[in-house]
Design a protein around this motif. Sequence first.
Motif, short mmCIF file in Angstrom:
data_model
loop_
_atom_site.label_atom_id
_atom_site.label_comp_id
_atom_site.label_asym_id
_atom_site.label_seq_id
_atom_site.Cartn_x
_atom_site.Cartn_y
_atom_site.Cartn_z
N ALA A 43 0.83 -1.21 0.00
CA ALA A 43 0.00 0.00 0.00
C ALA A 43 0.87 1.26 0.00
N ILE A 44 1.93 1.24 0.79
CA ILE A 44 2.80 2.42 0.88
C ILE A 44 3.49 2.68 -0.46
N SER A 47 1.06 3.92 -3.08
CA SER A 47 0.69 5.31 -2.84
C SER A 47 1.81 6.25 -3.30
N ARG A 50 1.84 6.44 -7.05
CA ARG A 50 0.73 7.23 -7.59
C ARG A 50 1.00 8.72 -7.43
N ILE A 51 1.53 9.08 -6.24
CA ILE A 51 1.86 10.49 -5.99
C ILE A 51 2.88 10.97 -7.03
N LYS A 54 1.35 11.13 -10.56
CA LYS A 54 0.37 12.21 -10.70
C LYS A 54 1.08 13.55 -10.84
N ILE B 23 0.49 5.41 5.99
CA ILE B 23 -0.41 5.24 4.85
C ILE B 23 -1.57 6.24 4.89
N LEU B 26 -0.05 9.40 3.47
CA LEU B 26 0.26 9.24 2.04
C LEU B 26 -1.01 9.34 1.20
N LYS B 27 -2.08 8.71 1.69
CA LYS B 27 -3.35 8.76 0.97
C LYS B 27 -3.85 10.20 0.87
N PHE B 29 -2.02 12.88 0.74
CA PHE B 29 -1.23 13.57 -0.28
C PHE B 29 -1.62 13.12 -1.68
N GLU B 30 -1.93 11.85 -1.79
CA GLU B 30 -2.39 11.32 -3.07
C GLU B 30 -3.65 12.05 -3.51
#
Lengths: 222, 116
Positions: A43-44, A47, A50-51, A54, B23, B26-27, B29-30
């Motif tokens: 998950a980390i 993420s 994706r950051i 993006k 997490i 991070l989410k 920021f995503e």
Amino acid sequence: MIVAERKPFQEIEKMLEPYSKIMILGCNECVTVCATGGAKEVAILASQLRIRRKSKDRYIEIYEKTIERQCDREYLEEIKDTIDGYEAVLSLACGCGIQFLGEVYEYITVLPGVNTTFMGVTERHGFWTERCQGCGNCILDKTMGICPITRCAKAIMNGPCGGSQDGRCEIDRNTPCAWNLIIDRYKNKGMMDRYMEIMPPKDWSTARDGGPRKMQREDLEI
Amino acid sequence: MRLSYPANIKIIRIPCSGRMDVIHILKAFEGGIDGVCIVGCMEGDCHYLTGNLRAKKRVEYLKKLLYEAGIEAERVAMFNVSSSEGIKFAEIARGFTETIRALGPNPVKLKKHKEG
């Protein structure tokens, strides 16, 4: 357990550069325990990717999945219906899992997300150290349960060497001298006479030097 | 006290700063958040003994993860404020907002990306 470390983010990012639809596959065994390739780490990393993508305006679709083990066919079967839809799979399992995944799904690009480092133990939460090199011929009975093959930088059979000082190895003051540990244990058990026995050179043909190893149990085969 | 702090701050309550996981941030920021400020109790005053100390370590780890992903590490910060320090909280809120404003928007929002 097998200990691995996640590859540097930049290396992973470069590896995934050509892809826009990937799967990140974690493993629920050793790499979960050493906090490198379990569901949480999947998950980390997803993420982070994706950051990164993006902010570079290059969208990436990531499917996050963690299976029980990547070194067993029965668990790899779980992803047989989903894996086809992805351009590449980034595996966070140890080297065994990554390779086996690639063998089972030959037509898929399988990439490594971790560097597999050693077989070891959890000394305390967040701290892992090496204990076994899998030499194929265990001598722990002769060395009071401390492995000089793994824990001595020179892997010598009759130690310590001249680089042992104050119970520490010359390669690093934080590394205990394995032979010092062995001798301490001999002394504590009043068995110093056994230390005087000279051990012959080790036969390395059972280790990696003998080529890739295998084990077969015909009684278990179906 | 009728203290004011910037209205663009959204407060998310958690039982202890030790509940915060990387997490979660991070989410955020995503999703395009510009900065996250983790406010825990004073060190040594944790009801759960070490929750805020663990949060402190996680924030350091988080900064590394964000930096790798191309997000300025300054967009995350941890402060220790006791529940009676309203004035200090308002000051931190103002100061942190200024820091983030100076950094500009989260780079995730800068580009128009096609999703789905």
